[in-house]
Design a protein around this motif. Structure first.
Motif, PDB file in Angstrom:
ATOM      1  N   GLN A 120      -1.370   0.403  -9.028  1.00 23.37           N
ATOM      2  CA  GLN A 120      -2.247   0.762  -9.953  1.00 23.37           C
ATOM      3  C   GLN A 120      -3.033  -0.013 -10.425  1.00 23.37           C
ATOM      4  O   GLN A 120      -4.251  -0.008 -10.470  1.00 23.37           O
ATOM      5  N   LEU A 121      -2.883  -1.579 -10.356  1.00 22.40           N
ATOM      6  CA  LEU A 121      -3.956  -2.525 -10.482  1.00 22.40           C
ATOM      7  C   LEU A 121      -4.823  -2.737  -9.482  1.00 22.40           C
ATOM      8  O   LEU A 121      -5.905  -3.147  -9.414  1.00 22.40           O
ATOM      9  N   ASN A 122      -4.150  -2.331  -8.118  1.00 23.08           N
ATOM     10  CA  ASN A 122      -4.875  -2.597  -6.916  1.00 23.08           C
ATOM     11  C   ASN A 122      -5.765  -1.494  -6.649  1.00 23.08           C
ATOM     12  O   ASN A 122      -6.720  -1.558  -5.755  1.00 23.08           O
ATOM     13  N   GLY A 123      -5.711  -0.478  -7.420  1.00 16.80           N
ATOM     14  CA  GLY A 123      -6.521   0.701  -7.242  1.00 16.80           C
ATOM     15  C   GLY A 123      -6.529   1.932  -6.445  1.00 16.80           C
ATOM     16  O   GLY A 123      -7.146   2.737  -5.996  1.00 16.80           O
ATOM     17  N   GLY A 124      -5.023   1.801  -6.008  1.00 17.67           N
ATOM     18  CA  GLY A 124      -4.524   2.689  -5.073  1.00 17.67           C
ATOM     19  C   GLY A 124      -3.256   2.464  -4.230  1.00 17.67           C
ATOM     20  O   GLY A 124      -2.828   1.411  -4.078  1.00 17.67           O
ATOM     21  N   GLY A 125      -2.714   3.688  -3.746  1.00 19.20           N
ATOM     22  CA  GLY A 125      -1.593   3.558  -2.869  1.00 19.20           C
ATOM     23  C   GLY A 125      -0.780   5.017  -2.849  1.00 19.20           C
ATOM     24  O   GLY A 125      -1.140   5.759  -3.522  1.00 19.20           O
ATOM     25  N   SER A 126       0.412   4.778  -1.975  1.00 19.57           N
ATOM     26  CA  SER A 126       0.938   5.936  -1.929  1.00 19.57           C
ATOM     27  C   SER A 126       2.612   5.795  -1.839  1.00 19.57           C
ATOM     28  O   SER A 126       3.040   4.610  -1.221  1.00 19.57           O
ATOM     29  N   ILE A 127       3.164   6.618  -2.943  1.00 21.24           N
ATOM     30  CA  ILE A 127       4.473   6.409  -2.998  1.00 21.24           C
ATOM     31  C   ILE A 127       5.189   7.880  -2.571  1.00 21.24           C
ATOM     32  O   ILE A 127       4.908   8.928  -2.855  1.00 21.24           O
ATOM     33  N   ILE A 128       6.211   7.812  -1.510  1.00 21.05           N
ATOM     34  CA  ILE A 128       6.951   8.833  -1.044  1.00 21.05           C
ATOM     35  C   ILE A 128       8.295   8.722  -1.109  1.00 21.05           C
ATOM     36  O   ILE A 128       9.105   7.641  -1.137  1.00 21.05           O
ATOM     37  N   ASN A 129       9.013   9.760  -2.137  1.00 21.88           N
ATOM     38  CA  ASN A 129      10.276   9.901  -2.501  1.00 21.88           C
ATOM     39  C   ASN A 129      11.044  10.607  -1.586  1.00 21.88           C
ATOM     40  O   ASN A 129      10.692  12.038  -1.475  1.00 21.88           O
TER      41      ASN A 129
ATOM     42  N   ASP B 177       0.770  -1.293   0.149  1.00 21.55           N
ATOM     43  CA  ASP B 177      -0.025   0.124   0.015  1.00 21.55           C
ATOM     44  C   ASP B 177       0.983   1.282   0.060  1.00 21.55           C
ATOM     45  O   ASP B 177       0.444   2.252  -0.337  1.00 21.55           O
ATOM     46  N   ILE B 178       2.046   1.368   0.589  1.00 23.69           N
ATOM     47  CA  ILE B 178       3.020   2.471   0.650  1.00 23.69           C
ATOM     48  C   ILE B 178       4.335   2.133   0.269  1.00 23.69           C
ATOM     49  O   ILE B 178       4.679   0.921   0.772  1.00 23.69           O
TER      50      ILE B 178
END
Length: 243
Positions: A124-133, A79-80
């Motif tokens: 994307q396929l799972n419908g969501g998430g958060s990426i933090i760089n 998820d993250i």
């Protein structure tokens, strides 16, 4: 900002900012998979049982694919993602070796790409998430003796904006953001003379350098539903050093 039920991958989780992010996410209920390369000591004293530590060279594409497949098989989802791992190999440009340049690019830039190119499409396929760089003030303003490091951290901001566009295609609903910390009291500053640290602190509006937890708090916000309408942006956490 509850993360219960979330699965979070944090690179560079054994030290500094990455360690604080992993700990904070764990305290907020997430199952954390922390990646380290040189040392896992930084998280051995944690009381939380929902942190798994895995050794990985994020610059090695095959190694990253293996770890990604392992995580999906064991946890079923991600998820993250926090791309925090980074190194420095400082030298003036005229003295910097090709090896110094290549090592920093390989870890700080390619390493971020290696995992995001796998995890982003999964989210994307799972419908969501958060990426933090995790970028840096150096990526925004440059710094003497850090041409390689500055290039990677500026590149991270560019990739952040690109991925914010790509991973929302086809209703992907993946948010991608960057954090640009100012000078933060981590191991990276151990070799910096105290007079320079004092100078950096005096250049901030708050008159001090950051603590890792202050960066981690922003990463928690971006990982949570509290930031559900924020994507493609870079949040400066530098005490007002550059206004």
């Amino acid at each position: 900002m509850d993360l219960t039920g979330k699965v979070a991958v944090v690179t560079g989780a054994s030290k500094g900012i990455g360690r604080e992010i992993a700990r904070l996410y764990s305290e907020k209920g997430a199952q954390v998979i922390g990646f380290y390369f040189t040392s896992e000591v930084g998280l051995q004293d944690t009381k939380n049982t929902n942190i798994d530590l895995l050794k990985v060279d994020i610059s090695n594409t095959e190694n990253c694919v293996e770890l990604y497949n392992f995580i999906i098989e064991k946890y079923k989802k991600i998820d993250i993602l926090v791309n925090c791992a980074g190194i420095t190999e400082d030298a003036l440009t005229r003295k910097m070796t090709e090896e110094q340049f290549d090592r920093v690019i390989s870890v700080n830039l390619k390493g971020v790409w290696n995992f995001t190119r796998l995890i982003g499409p999964h989210m994307q396929l799972n419908g969501g998430g958060s990426i933090i760089n995790i970028s840096s003030i150096v990526g925004e303003y440059g710094n003497i003796g850090q041409a390689n490091y500055a290039a990677t951290k500026a590149g991270v901001i560019g990739m952040t904006k690109t991925w914010a566009r790509e991973f929302t295609m086809k209703n992907g609903n993946v948010r991608v953001n960057a954090i640009a910390p100012g000078y933060t009291m981590t191991d990276m500053l151990n070799s910096v003379p105290q007079n320079l640290l004092d100078k950096f602190a005096s250049q901030t509006m708050l008159g001090r350098l950051a603590q890792p937890i202050e960066i981690a708090n922003v990463a928690l916000f971006l990982a949570s539903d509290m930031s559900s309408y924020i994507t493609g942006t870079t949040i400066d956490v530098n005490g007002g050093m550059r206004l």
